[in-house]
Write a protein that holds these residues in place. Sequence first.
Motif, PDB file in Angstrom:
ATOM      1  N   TRP A 175       0.832  -1.210   0.000  1.00  0.00           N
ATOM      2  CA  TRP A 175       0.000   0.000   0.000  1.00  0.00           C
ATOM      3  C   TRP A 175       0.861   1.253   0.000  1.00  0.00           C
ATOM      4  N   ILE A 176       1.983   1.236   0.704  1.00  0.00           N
ATOM      5  CA  ILE A 176       2.909   2.369   0.634  1.00  0.00           C
ATOM      6  C   ILE A 176       3.475   2.481  -0.778  1.00  0.00           C
ATOM      7  N   TYR A 177       3.827   1.343  -1.350  1.00  0.00           N
ATOM      8  CA  TYR A 177       4.320   1.349  -2.730  1.00  0.00           C
ATOM      9  C   TYR A 177       3.284   1.982  -3.657  1.00  0.00           C
ATOM     10  N   HIS A 178       2.037   1.591  -3.503  1.00  0.00           N
ATOM     11  CA  HIS A 178       0.971   2.125  -4.347  1.00  0.00           C
ATOM     12  C   HIS A 178       0.809   3.630  -4.138  1.00  0.00           C
ATOM     13  N   GLU A 179       0.773   4.060  -2.882  1.00  0.00           N
ATOM     14  CA  GLU A 179       0.538   5.478  -2.608  1.00  0.00           C
ATOM     15  C   GLU A 179       1.675   6.359  -3.120  1.00  0.00           C
ATOM     16  N   LEU A 180       2.913   5.921  -2.952  1.00  0.00           N
ATOM     17  CA  LEU A 180       4.042   6.713  -3.438  1.00  0.00           C
ATOM     18  C   LEU A 180       4.079   6.723  -4.964  1.00  0.00           C
ATOM     19  N   ALA A 181       3.757   5.596  -5.572  1.00  0.00           N
ATOM     20  CA  ALA A 181       3.731   5.552  -7.033  1.00  0.00           C
ATOM     21  C   ALA A 181       2.646   6.472  -7.578  1.00  0.00           C
ATOM     22  N   MET A 182       1.474   6.452  -6.954  1.00  0.00           N
ATOM     23  CA  MET A 182       0.388   7.302  -7.413  1.00  0.00           C
ATOM     24  C   MET A 182       0.696   8.783  -7.172  1.00  0.00           C
ATOM     25  N   SER A 183       1.375   9.081  -6.067  1.00  0.00           N
ATOM     26  CA  SER A 183       1.709  10.478  -5.785  1.00  0.00           C
ATOM     27  C   SER A 183       2.664  11.040  -6.830  1.00  0.00           C
ATOM     28  N   GLN A 184       3.421  10.141  -7.460  1.00  0.00           N
ATOM     29  CA  GLN A 184       4.346  10.563  -8.512  1.00  0.00           C
ATOM     30  C   GLN A 184       3.636  10.694  -9.856  1.00  0.00           C
ATOM     31  N   VAL A 219      10.909   2.113  -4.143  1.00  0.00           N
ATOM     32  CA  VAL A 219      10.087   3.314  -4.233  1.00  0.00           C
ATOM     33  C   VAL A 219      10.968   4.528  -4.492  1.00  0.00           C
ATOM     34  N   ASP A 220      10.409   5.505  -5.191  1.00  0.00           N
ATOM     35  CA  ASP A 220      11.106   6.731  -5.549  1.00  0.00           C
ATOM     36  C   ASP A 220      10.518   7.869  -4.725  1.00  0.00           C
ATOM     37  N   LEU A 221      11.355   8.556  -3.950  1.00  0.00           N
ATOM     38  CA  LEU A 221      10.920   9.665  -3.105  1.00  0.00           C
ATOM     39  C   LEU A 221      11.401  11.003  -3.632  1.00  0.00           C
ATOM     40  N   SER A 222      12.004  11.003  -4.826  1.00  0.00           N
ATOM     41  CA  SER A 222      12.649  12.215  -5.318  1.00  0.00           C
ATOM     42  C   SER A 222      11.665  13.331  -5.636  1.00  0.00           C
ATOM     43  N   HIS A 223      10.382  12.998  -5.818  1.00  0.00           N
ATOM     44  CA  HIS A 223       9.397  14.018  -6.156  1.00  0.00           C
ATOM     45  C   HIS A 223       8.823  14.702  -4.919  1.00  0.00           C
ATOM     46  N   LEU A 224       9.248  14.281  -3.712  1.00  0.00           N
ATOM     47  CA  LEU A 224       8.720  14.836  -2.466  1.00  0.00           C
ATOM     48  C   LEU A 224       9.767  15.725  -1.797  1.00  0.00           C
ATOM     49  N   ASN A 225       9.335  16.885  -1.299  1.00  0.00           N
ATOM     50  CA  ASN A 225      10.212  17.720  -0.485  1.00  0.00           C
ATOM     51  C   ASN A 225      10.447  17.039   0.859  1.00  0.00           C
ATOM     52  N   THR A 226      11.683  17.077   1.350  1.00  0.00           N
ATOM     53  CA  THR A 226      11.997  16.433   2.624  1.00  0.00           C
ATOM     54  C   THR A 226      11.739  17.380   3.789  1.00  0.00           C
ATOM     55  N   MET A 227      11.256  16.816   4.889  1.00  0.00           N
ATOM     56  CA  MET A 227      11.024  17.582   6.122  1.00  0.00           C
ATOM     57  C   MET A 227      11.292  16.683   7.321  1.00  0.00           C
ATOM     58  N   GLU A 228      11.797  17.305   8.388  1.00  0.00           N
ATOM     59  CA  GLU A 228      11.949  16.631   9.666  1.00  0.00           C
ATOM     60  C   GLU A 228      11.148  17.397  10.706  1.00  0.00           C
ATOM     61  N   VAL A 229      11.218  16.946  11.948  1.00  0.00           N
ATOM     62  CA  VAL A 229      10.392  17.566  12.977  1.00  0.00           C
ATOM     63  C   VAL A 229      10.733  19.038  13.148  1.00  0.00           C
ATOM     64  N   ASP A 230      12.019  19.414  12.988  1.00  0.00           N
ATOM     65  CA  ASP A 230      12.396  20.826  13.106  1.00  0.00           C
ATOM     66  C   ASP A 230      11.728  21.669  12.027  1.00  0.00           C
ATOM     67  N   SER A 231      11.557  21.093  10.843  1.00  0.00           N
ATOM     68  CA  SER A 231      10.889  21.817   9.759  1.00  0.00           C
ATOM     69  C   SER A 231       9.416  22.059  10.096  1.00  0.00           C
ATOM     70  N   LEU A 232       8.795  21.086  10.735  1.00  0.00           N
ATOM     71  CA  LEU A 232       7.396  21.240  11.123  1.00  0.00           C
ATOM     72  C   LEU A 232       7.245  22.317  12.201  1.00  0.00           C
TER      73      LEU A 232
END
Length: 263
Positions: A175-184, A219-232
Motif C-alpha cells: 500500500w505504501i508502494y501504491h501510494e508513493l507511485a500514485m503520488s508521482q 520506491v522513488d521519493l525524489s518528487h517529495l520535499n523532505t522535512m523533519e520535525v524541526d521543519s514542522l
Amino acid sequence: MYRGFNVTLDSDDFASDLVVGKAVHGAIKNIFRETLDPYLRKDGILDATKMQANWFPQVQADVFISHAHKDEDLAIALAGWLYKSFELFSFIDSCAWGHSNALLKAIDKEYCYNANSQTYDYDKRNYSTSHVHIMLATALTRMMDNCECLFFLNTPASITVEETVRDQGQTLSPWIYHELAMSQLLRPKKKTRENRFNKYGGKLEESLEKSDLQIIHRVDLSHLNTMEVDSLIEWRDACQNQKGLQALDVLYELRPPRQDNRI
C-alpha cells in the motif's frame, strides 16, 4: 494533490497530540455493514459501487497522511498536531474506512467456502481479493487526488534501510508502494480553497505486513520535499494567525518546489 512532502519523524514525536488526534478522528464511528444483502442486485450480482461507497467512502480532508500500519499512532498524533496548530484536517485510512479484510471475509464466506470440505476455493479467493483490493486502491488514489497536500511518514517501519540511497528506498508494504507511485503519477492540481471536513471511524489494517510473506518494492521519493520535525516546528512558528489552508500556503513558501520541477 498540489504538493507532497517526505517527512522523517521518530515514534515519540508529537506523542502528546495523540489524544487530540484520536478525538478529532474518532468523533463519530462509521457503521459498516456486516452482511452482503444491501449490495446484492436482483440478478444476484454484487454491486461494487455500493460496496466501495460504504467501506471506502471519500471524505473531506486537507492532508493525506501516508504511513505504515505500525506507525498508526504516529500518524494520528501528527494529525492531532496539524489540527491543533493549524486547524487542518488529515486523512488517515485506518480512521476513516472499514477493514478491507472484513469485507473479504464476508464475500469469501458467502461465495468461496465449501462447507463439505471446509476449505476455500483458491481461484475464487484470488478473484474476490482482486476485486476488494482494486476498490481499495482506487479509493486511495481518489482520496490522494482530492487532498491538497501529501505527508509521507518516512520511518523504519515504512522504508527499509538496506540499499537505501538519497531520494530512493524500499518498502515491504504494497500500500505504501501504491501510494508513493500514485503520488508521482498524479498531475499536480491548483490549490483548492474550501473548508473541508468529514467525520471518521472504522478500522483498516495492512494484512500483508502481518503475514509471513514479504515482497519488497523499490520506491522513488525524489518528487517529495523532505522535512523533519524541526521543519514542522519552523512551519508552526512561522504562522501568525494563519489557520487551515492558509497555513499550507506558509509551508509552501518555506519549502518551495525543488528546482528539478518536482512537487
